[in-house]
Write a protein that holds these residues in place. Structure first.
Motif, PDB file in Angstrom:
ATOM      1  N   ARG A  15      -0.002   5.846  -0.488  1.00 57.31           N
ATOM      2  CA  ARG A  15       0.157   4.602  -1.167  1.00 57.31           C
ATOM      3  C   ARG A  15       0.009   3.004  -0.428  1.00 57.31           C
ATOM      4  O   ARG A  15      -0.633   2.143  -1.079  1.00 57.31           O
ATOM      5  CB  ARG A  15       1.200   4.530  -2.021  1.00 57.31           C
ATOM      6  N   ILE A  16       0.962   3.245   0.466  1.00 60.07           N
ATOM      7  CA  ILE A  16       0.796   1.781   1.473  1.00 60.07           C
ATOM      8  C   ILE A  16      -0.250   1.483   1.996  1.00 60.07           C
ATOM      9  O   ILE A  16      -0.843   0.388   1.604  1.00 60.07           O
ATOM     10  CB  ILE A  16       1.992   2.191   2.350  1.00 60.07           C
ATOM     11  N   ILE A  17      -0.952   2.473   2.485  1.00 54.47           N
ATOM     12  CA  ILE A  17      -2.460   2.108   3.125  1.00 54.47           C
ATOM     13  C   ILE A  17      -3.297   1.881   1.952  1.00 54.47           C
ATOM     14  O   ILE A  17      -4.129   0.769   2.131  1.00 54.47           O
ATOM     15  CB  ILE A  17      -3.070   3.430   3.735  1.00 54.47           C
ATOM     16  N   HIS A  18      -3.321   2.517   0.888  1.00 54.27           N
ATOM     17  CA  HIS A  18      -4.401   2.266   0.056  1.00 54.27           C
ATOM     18  C   HIS A  18      -4.077   0.757  -0.765  1.00 54.27           C
ATOM     19  O   HIS A  18      -4.980  -0.229  -0.983  1.00 54.27           O
ATOM     20  CB  HIS A  18      -4.150   3.195  -1.332  1.00 54.27           C
ATOM     21  N   ALA A  19      -2.661   0.403  -0.917  1.00 51.33           N
ATOM     22  CA  ALA A  19      -2.441  -0.920  -1.399  1.00 51.33           C
ATOM     23  C   ALA A  19      -2.668  -2.093  -0.762  1.00 51.33           C
ATOM     24  O   ALA A  19      -3.244  -3.164  -0.954  1.00 51.33           O
ATOM     25  CB  ALA A  19      -0.954  -0.975  -1.752  1.00 51.33           C
ATOM     26  N   CYS A  20      -2.314  -1.723   0.635  1.00 47.97           N
ATOM     27  CA  CYS A  20      -2.749  -2.893   1.786  1.00 47.97           C
ATOM     28  C   CYS A  20      -4.131  -2.982   1.945  1.00 47.97           C
ATOM     29  O   CYS A  20      -4.695  -4.270   2.239  1.00 47.97           O
ATOM     30  CB  CYS A  20      -1.917  -2.507   3.049  1.00 47.97           C
ATOM     31  N   GLU A  21      -5.020  -1.867   1.643  1.00 50.38           N
ATOM     32  CA  GLU A  21      -6.500  -2.186   1.901  1.00 50.38           C
ATOM     33  C   GLU A  21      -7.062  -2.928   0.554  1.00 50.38           C
ATOM     34  O   GLU A  21      -8.009  -3.712   0.944  1.00 50.38           O
ATOM     35  CB  GLU A  21      -7.183  -0.826   1.906  1.00 50.38           C
ATOM     36  N   LYS A  22      -6.349  -2.737  -0.481  1.00 52.75           N
ATOM     37  CA  LYS A  22      -6.582  -3.515  -1.675  1.00 52.75           C
ATOM     38  C   LYS A  22      -6.328  -5.098  -1.236  1.00 52.75           C
ATOM     39  O   LYS A  22      -7.243  -5.878  -1.667  1.00 52.75           O
ATOM     40  CB  LYS A  22      -5.874  -3.028  -2.910  1.00 52.75           C
ATOM     41  N   GLY A  23      -5.225  -5.368  -0.827  1.00 52.83           N
ATOM     42  CA  GLY A  23      -4.796  -6.707  -0.509  1.00 52.83           C
ATOM     43  C   GLY A  23      -5.910  -7.348   0.559  1.00 52.83           C
ATOM     44  O   GLY A  23      -6.053  -8.491   0.457  1.00 52.83           O
TER      45      GLY A  23
END
Length: 176
Positions: A15-23
């Motif tokens: 989730r962290i990787i996915h959210a930060c890639e969206k950022g």
């Protein structure tokens, strides 16, 4: 793999990787918006970096979906935050864009390397995805460093803002 899927740390890492890639897609979108108006010669490189981040977000989205791992609540929040940060940074000038890129991508590199260690044995497919993405992220970091050599007064604002934004995005992703 079933034990890993039920592991909250496994799910949280994804989730962290996915959210930060969206950022990151938002940051480069904001940089590109201002570059369209003020720094047109930067657009080819910014477009390429944005494309990479969109791909990274999609890769992790598919990995999460295949594993039944939910995304963070409202991933668009990370994108909007990234856009705001990207626009403000870009308005501070070309160097601010590049210094921000160098700082953020160094953080991403460190975080992905830590995640790779976690996934290396337990989920080789995620590990391989991280290794492939690290190639792009390193390229972004090196471009940022090459285009913002030495030190400048704007760095005293940009560097803490980049670190703070990246940390806030990660911490929020842990909780949502």
């Amino acid at each position: 793999m079933q034990t890993l899927l039920s592991d909250r740390f496994y799910q949280r890492h994804l989730r962290i990787i996915h959210a930060c890639e969206k950022g990151a897609t938002g940051v480069y979108w904001g940089h590109r918006l201002i570059a369209t108006l003020l720094y047109r010669n930067m657009l080819p490189q910014l477009n390429e970096m944005h494309r990479h981040e969109v791909e990274h977000f999609e890769i992790f989205g598919k990995l999460m979906q295949a594993r039944g791992v939910r995304t963070v609540i409202t991933p668009v929040f990370w994108c909007v935050g990234g856009i705001l940060y990207g626009v403000i940074t870009a308005l501070a000038g070309r160097r601010a864009i590049w210094r921000s890129t160098a700082v953020i991508e160094a953080i991403v590199e460190r975080e992905l390397n830590e995640a790779a260690i976690y996934f290396q044995i337990g989920d080789p497919e995620v590990y391989q995805a991280i290794q492939q993405i690290l190639i792009d992220e390193l390229e972004h970091k090196l471009a940022g460093e090459a285009n913002s050599p030495g030190a400048a007064s704007i760095d005293r604002v940009i560097e803490p803002a980049a670190r703070g934004g990246a940390t806030a995005a990660k911490e929020l992703a842990k909780r949502l």
